[in-house]
Design a protein around this motif. Structure first.
Motif, PDB file in Angstrom:
ATOM      1  N   THR A  26     -11.570 -53.332 -26.839  1.00  0.00           N
ATOM      2  CA  THR A  26     -10.885 -51.999 -26.731  1.00  0.00           C
ATOM      3  C   THR A  26     -12.258 -51.375 -27.409  1.00  0.00           C
ATOM      4  N   ASP A  27     -13.519 -51.510 -28.010  1.00  0.00           N
ATOM      5  CA  ASP A  27     -14.121 -50.775 -28.564  1.00  0.00           C
ATOM      6  C   ASP A  27     -15.118 -49.978 -27.170  1.00  0.00           C
ATOM      7  N   ALA A  28     -14.703 -50.975 -25.993  1.00  0.00           N
ATOM      8  CA  ALA A  28     -15.689 -50.188 -24.683  1.00  0.00           C
ATOM      9  C   ALA A  28     -14.353 -49.647 -23.815  1.00  0.00           C
ATOM     10  N   ALA A  29     -14.091 -49.635 -23.859  1.00  0.00           N
ATOM     11  CA  ALA A  29     -12.733 -48.403 -23.831  1.00  0.00           C
ATOM     12  C   ALA A  29     -12.678 -47.212 -24.128  1.00  0.00           C
ATOM     13  N   LEU A  30     -12.678 -46.880 -25.629  1.00  0.00           N
ATOM     14  CA  LEU A  30     -12.764 -46.417 -26.348  1.00  0.00           C
ATOM     15  C   LEU A  30     -13.614 -45.215 -25.985  1.00  0.00           C
ATOM     16  N   ALA A  31     -14.644 -45.985 -26.498  1.00  0.00           N
ATOM     17  CA  ALA A  31     -15.571 -45.509 -26.915  1.00  0.00           C
ATOM     18  C   ALA A  31     -16.204 -44.267 -24.842  1.00  0.00           C
ATOM     19  N   ALA A  32     -15.831 -45.203 -23.186  1.00  0.00           N
ATOM     20  CA  ALA A  32     -15.499 -44.315 -22.266  1.00  0.00           C
ATOM     21  C   ALA A  32     -14.741 -43.025 -22.538  1.00  0.00           C
ATOM     22  N   LYS A  33     -13.471 -43.291 -22.891  1.00  0.00           N
ATOM     23  CA  LYS A  33     -12.544 -42.311 -23.186  1.00  0.00           C
ATOM     24  C   LYS A  33     -13.647 -41.306 -23.864  1.00  0.00           C
ATOM     25  N   LEU A  34     -14.085 -41.800 -25.044  1.00  0.00           N
ATOM     26  CA  LEU A  34     -14.827 -40.594 -25.744  1.00  0.00           C
ATOM     27  C   LEU A  34     -15.292 -39.895 -24.491  1.00  0.00           C
ATOM     28  N   ARG A  35     -16.194 -40.519 -23.558  1.00  0.00           N
ATOM     29  CA  ARG A  35     -17.237 -39.844 -23.497  1.00  0.00           C
ATOM     30  C   ARG A  35     -16.931 -38.751 -21.956  1.00  0.00           C
ATOM     31  N   GLN A  36     -14.924 -38.764 -21.657  1.00  0.00           N
ATOM     32  CA  GLN A  36     -14.767 -38.513 -20.902  1.00  0.00           C
ATOM     33  C   GLN A  36     -14.170 -36.191 -21.504  1.00  0.00           C
ATOM     34  N   VAL A  37     -14.752 -36.615 -22.499  1.00  0.00           N
ATOM     35  CA  VAL A  37     -14.781 -35.505 -23.735  1.00  0.00           C
ATOM     36  C   VAL A  37     -15.986 -34.457 -23.160  1.00  0.00           C
ATOM     37  N   GLN A  38     -16.026 -33.496 -22.033  1.00  0.00           N
ATOM     38  CA  GLN A  38     -17.195 -32.546 -22.369  1.00  0.00           C
ATOM     39  C   GLN A  38     -17.076 -31.530 -23.385  1.00  0.00           C
ATOM     40  N   PRO A  39     -18.334 -31.224 -23.733  1.00  0.00           N
ATOM     41  CA  PRO A  39     -18.473 -29.453 -24.205  1.00  0.00           C
ATOM     42  C   PRO A  39     -17.943 -28.112 -23.965  1.00  0.00           C
ATOM     43  N   PRO A  40     -17.166 -27.497 -23.990  1.00  0.00           N
ATOM     44  CA  PRO A  40     -17.465 -26.012 -23.614  1.00  0.00           C
ATOM     45  C   PRO A  40     -18.291 -25.537 -22.613  1.00  0.00           C
ATOM     46  N   GLN A  41     -17.972 -25.131 -21.655  1.00  0.00           N
ATOM     47  CA  GLN A  41     -18.646 -24.687 -20.597  1.00  0.00           C
ATOM     48  C   GLN A  41     -20.131 -22.761 -21.397  1.00  0.00           C
ATOM     49  N   GLY A  42     -20.737 -23.454 -21.790  1.00  0.00           N
ATOM     50  CA  GLY A  42     -22.124 -22.125 -22.049  1.00  0.00           C
ATOM     51  C   GLY A  42     -22.291 -22.550 -23.067  1.00  0.00           C
ATOM     52  N   LEU A  43     -21.724 -23.334 -23.609  1.00  0.00           N
ATOM     53  CA  LEU A  43     -22.315 -23.649 -24.607  1.00  0.00           C
ATOM     54  C   LEU A  43     -23.638 -24.060 -25.296  1.00  0.00           C
TER      55      LEU A  43
ATOM     56  N   LEU B  29     -16.028 -43.902 -37.574  1.00  0.00           N
ATOM     57  CA  LEU B  29     -15.368 -43.836 -36.647  1.00  0.00           C
ATOM     58  C   LEU B  29     -16.055 -43.475 -35.081  1.00  0.00           C
ATOM     59  N   THR B  30     -15.674 -42.507 -35.130  1.00  0.00           N
ATOM     60  CA  THR B  30     -16.238 -41.123 -34.286  1.00  0.00           C
ATOM     61  C   THR B  30     -17.837 -41.288 -33.757  1.00  0.00           C
ATOM     62  N   LEU B  31     -18.975 -41.615 -35.041  1.00  0.00           N
ATOM     63  CA  LEU B  31     -19.706 -41.895 -34.598  1.00  0.00           C
ATOM     64  C   LEU B  31     -20.072 -43.575 -34.239  1.00  0.00           C
ATOM     65  N   PHE B  32     -19.219 -44.364 -33.883  1.00  0.00           N
ATOM     66  CA  PHE B  32     -19.536 -45.871 -33.406  1.00  0.00           C
ATOM     67  C   PHE B  32     -19.145 -45.554 -32.441  1.00  0.00           C
ATOM     68  N   TYR B  33     -17.789 -44.872 -32.181  1.00  0.00           N
ATOM     69  CA  TYR B  33     -17.494 -44.534 -30.543  1.00  0.00           C
ATOM     70  C   TYR B  33     -18.500 -44.108 -30.048  1.00  0.00           C
ATOM     71  N   ILE B  34     -18.305 -43.486 -30.272  1.00  0.00           N
ATOM     72  CA  ILE B  34     -19.840 -41.939 -29.423  1.00  0.00           C
ATOM     73  C   ILE B  34     -21.715 -42.914 -28.594  1.00  0.00           C
ATOM     74  N   GLU B  35     -21.633 -44.135 -30.241  1.00  0.00           N
ATOM     75  CA  GLU B  35     -21.723 -45.070 -29.695  1.00  0.00           C
ATOM     76  C   GLU B  35     -23.681 -44.916 -29.534  1.00  0.00           C
ATOM     77  N   GLU B  36     -24.499 -43.935 -29.962  1.00  0.00           N
ATOM     78  CA  GLU B  36     -25.515 -43.073 -29.584  1.00  0.00           C
ATOM     79  C   GLU B  36     -26.548 -43.966 -31.080  1.00  0.00           C
ATOM     80  N   LEU B  37     -25.518 -44.269 -32.453  1.00  0.00           N
ATOM     81  CA  LEU B  37     -26.236 -45.087 -33.509  1.00  0.00           C
ATOM     82  C   LEU B  37     -25.996 -46.023 -33.937  1.00  0.00           C
ATOM     83  N   SER B  38     -26.813 -47.100 -34.843  1.00  0.00           N
ATOM     84  CA  SER B  38     -26.611 -48.258 -35.124  1.00  0.00           C
ATOM     85  C   SER B  38     -25.281 -48.442 -36.005  1.00  0.00           C
TER      86      SER B  38
END
Lengths: 311, 181
Positions: A47-64, B121-130
């Protein structure tokens, strides 16, 4: 043991980054001997791996990214030495000498104004050192809340000094984000953290004056600089108080001017509760250049720093 | 981190993760962008004061969190969650639920999690920090981080399941044709 193990395994990142952490190693070993727990942990990881992967899909706005880099350039230009700036090349020798002379005069004036305070008293240096650690991320804030009554209650429970009536009311309008208890010469020392503005923090220090031979006068703000931090100190009954930060003297003085205006508006009206909420603040201030503050004396009456009773 | 590491590299390494953290905390793109910009602006001004350069990443996350607290959540109160209270069975989320999710849904759901759990929770799922580093960033004890993670995961799971069942129930019937019996 199983509960603690579950918590630890729940805090383990799915990418295996934590698998060398001693507590996680122990938890994993425990789970290996408990098939139900091990299966649960595998489910968590999926579950954690799937949620982390989904969160990584979120990209910062262009130009930030470009905006950040541009902002930093501005910041560096602003904080860079003025000798490095091109404007320096436009000065003629006469103008430069005049500028140096003016700077020297200002320096002499400042030194004479702050004589005896420039290097900071022992307690001031210790307090500033603690503040510096917090600013540099080398020390944690013990109690991180944005709620003043909570901070007061926490300080009281820790037997740490609780700032009182002469604390400038203007501080209450700043963003508060926590407090810490430290020690100086065996005495507890309180540090309350405030946000003065973007990137500008100020810290309220309170400690007992038991070990302070040269405590600042009652209710009279004394300005100084300690290790690059501007400070304003005063005494409040048995407490020595200080506000400090990488700010200008004018910014600190503003806090006291706001207090003075508030107090004057309050004359003849209903007693105003101090922002710490302990008892009504003293109703009048003797306004001078230094911005004298009224305070409660030992008999519980309001008086100025000169001992003049006000009530 | 190498003390000579250029600012641009630091930005490239961390700005996306910081943005995700800011977005989950604030729930708004503009606020998250402002928080990230402000964080790097502060780094450009004060970062040189950090003596231990290996802590640059923690410093950035800590600063963003402080900026968020002071700018957007001035009156927030963080209750301490007791360790024993936080232990739940935490069943896993069904894989079909996870498959249907996208990043935006995860962020939107994280934004609904109680604020006290959202940061860890967000910091955990970002996976950058222990979890230990998360405790440093949030300036709470390690036990509190673990309990908040546990509780937060529970809430997130419930919200995800709830939103899925809510979506499947939202079936709008076609209006009856005029003249139909």
């Amino acid at each position: 043991m199983e509960n603690k193990t579950r918590l630890l395994l729940s805090a383990r990142r799915s990418g295996g980054q934590d698998d060398r952490d001693a507590d996680i190693v122990e938890a994993l070993a425990y789970a290996r001997e408990n098939p139900t727990l091990a299966e649960w942990a595998r489910g968590q990881q999926r579950t954690d791996a799937a949620l982390a992967a989904k969160l990584r899909q979120v990209q910062p706005p262009q130009g930030l990214r470009d905006t950040i880099l541009a902002g930093a350039k501005v910041s560096r230009r602003r904080s860079g030495s003025w000798f490095e700036r091109r404007a320096f090349g436009n000065f003629r020798m006469g103008e430069m000498l005049a500028a140096v002379a003016i700077l020297l005069l200002i320096g002499v004036a400042l030194v004479s104004q702050y004589a005896g305070y420039d290097k900071g008293h022992g307690w001031q240096a210790a307090a500033v050192a603690e503040v510096e650690k917090i600013e540099h991320g080398e020390a944690t804030i013990d109690h991180q809340v944005a709620d003043m009554p909570d901070i007061r209650a926490w300080l009281a429970a820790q037997a740490a000094p609780v700032p009182g009536e002469t604390t400038p009311a203007a501080l209450a309008k700043l963003g508060i984000y926590g407090c810490s208890k430290r020690r100086w010469q065996g005495q507890p020392m309180t540090i309350v953290c405030f946000k003065l503005g973007p990137g500008k923090d100020v810290y309220l220090i309170a400690l007992s004056n038991v070990n302070i031979a040269d405590a600042p006068p009652q209710g009279v703000p004394q300005y100084s600089t300690v290790d690059g931090y501007t400070t304003v100190s005063w005494s409040e009954g048995s407490l020595t108080m200080m506000i400090t930060g990488k700010v200008t003297k004018a910014e600190l003085a503003k806090l006291f001017q706001a207090q003075a205006r508030l107090e004057l508006r309050g004359v003849g009206q209903m007693p105003r509760l101090s922002w710490w909420g302990r008892r009504p603040a003293c109703p009048l201030v003797a306004l001078g250049q230094a911005g004298h503050l009224s305070h409660y004396d030992r008999r519980g009456a309001c008086s100025t720093s000169l001992g003049t009773p006000l009530v | 981190m190498n003390p000579d590491q250029p600012f641009q590299l630091l930005v490239d390494l961390h700005y996306a993760a910081l943005y995700r953290f800011g977005l989950s905390l604030s729930g708004k793109v503009e606020a998250a962008s402002d928080l990230v910009q402000q964080t790097f602006y502060l780094w450009a001004e004060k970062g040189h004061q950090l003596r231990d350069r290996t802590k640059a990443k923690s410093w950035l996350f800590t600063t963003l969190y402080r900026e968020y607290l002071s700018t957007y959540r001035r009156n927030m109160k963080f209750p301490q969650v007791e360790l024993d209270d936080a232990i739940g069975e935490l069943p896993s989320i069904a894989s079909e639920v996870l498959d249907e999710l996208d990043g935006a849904t995860v962020v939107a759901t994280l934004a609904q999690v109680d604020e006290v759990f959202r940061g860890p929770l967000t910091l955990f799922y970002i996976e950058e920090l222990s979890y230990r580093e998360i405790a440093e960033v949030l300036q709470v004890p390690i036990g509190t981080v673990m309990s908040r993670l546990s509780r937060g995961k529970e809430q997130l799971r419930d919200l995800l399941i709830e939103s899925r069942s809510g979506a499947s129930e939202k079936v709008i019937a076609f209006p009856p044709k005029k003249g139909a019996a």
